[in-house]
Write a protein that holds these residues in place. Sequence first.
Motif, PDB file in Angstrom:
ATOM      1  N   VAL A 153       0.841  -1.204   0.000  1.00 45.74           N
ATOM      2  CA  VAL A 153       0.000   0.000   0.000  1.00 45.74           C
ATOM      3  C   VAL A 153       0.875   1.254   0.000  1.00 45.74           C
ATOM      4  N   SER A 154       1.950   1.225   0.765  1.00 43.68           N
ATOM      5  CA  SER A 154       2.869   2.371   0.806  1.00 43.68           C
ATOM      6  C   SER A 154       3.488   2.629  -0.557  1.00 43.68           C
ATOM      7  N   LEU A 155       3.890   1.544  -1.231  1.00 39.13           N
ATOM      8  CA  LEU A 155       4.479   1.686  -2.560  1.00 39.13           C
ATOM      9  C   LEU A 155       3.453   2.195  -3.561  1.00 39.13           C
ATOM     10  N   LEU A 156       2.229   1.711  -3.469  1.00 33.92           N
ATOM     11  CA  LEU A 156       1.177   2.149  -4.379  1.00 33.92           C
ATOM     12  C   LEU A 156       0.910   3.645  -4.219  1.00 33.92           C
ATOM     13  N   ILE A 157       0.794   4.112  -2.985  1.00 31.63           N
ATOM     14  CA  ILE A 157       0.573   5.540  -2.737  1.00 31.63           C
ATOM     15  C   ILE A 157       1.749   6.358  -3.255  1.00 31.63           C
TER      16      ILE A 157
END
Length: 255
Positions: A153-157
């Motif tokens: 999720v952090s990478l996606l954001i």
Amino acid sequence: MQNQNRKTIVSLLVVQIAITLLYSFALIEVLLFSYNQEGWIGLQSNLLDYLPHLVVLICSLWPQAALIFKHKLHSQDGEIMPMLFTFSAMQASLIVVDAVEAMGYIFVYPEALLVIQRFSLLGTAALFLLSSLRYYGFSSSNIGMYTFLFLAVSLLISAMVPFSSYHGRMSTMTPGYEMYVQLVVIVLYAVAIITFIMTAVKDKTSLNVKRSIAFIMMGISIYLAYFNHIYTAATSIVLALPATVILVLNAGDSL
């Protein structure tokens, strides 16, 4: 299983040592360049910007080394510290660009580095939150899956935020998407700190209280190291040192 766990932790420690050495080299290059260009004023300014990162990097190496020397790799700390501190080392990526520019090269893929910077900020904050939940009593059976989910999720954001919103420093609360990234990071750290406080209140043993305090201090230190102000820099260094001592002395100990 024990040998595999040891290899994983040792590998992460080696990666973090390599990052620390690279950071040290980049810091020397930037300081020399700034001194040649602006004299002592430029040297002091860049030292203020980047020294806290180096202190945090060095401090976060010792608790992991203590786990290895104490043979406590299968402890709760052994599940949490290596990934958390190795990941937080990525926050030092900003100085790589400055060092490359100081040496007269043009950085070819600034967008890629920007994603890494955002990812390191969000990912470290997310791992601190996950660590606080783990110490609070969160089941470790699915810890790998949740770690992957938090980081994904952090990478996606990080990848979704437009590059055009970048204003030269991730640490500045400039209007736009970068400000929202900072707000998410602040919320994650705040929830993690609250969870560590709840953990200390839930189990008031000396070890648990000291460990919770140390992680709160280290988390704040890692976050403040990203800001280039004299007060945040000094606070980051002051918090990192005692937090490291506490974590080293208690690394791998059981409650």
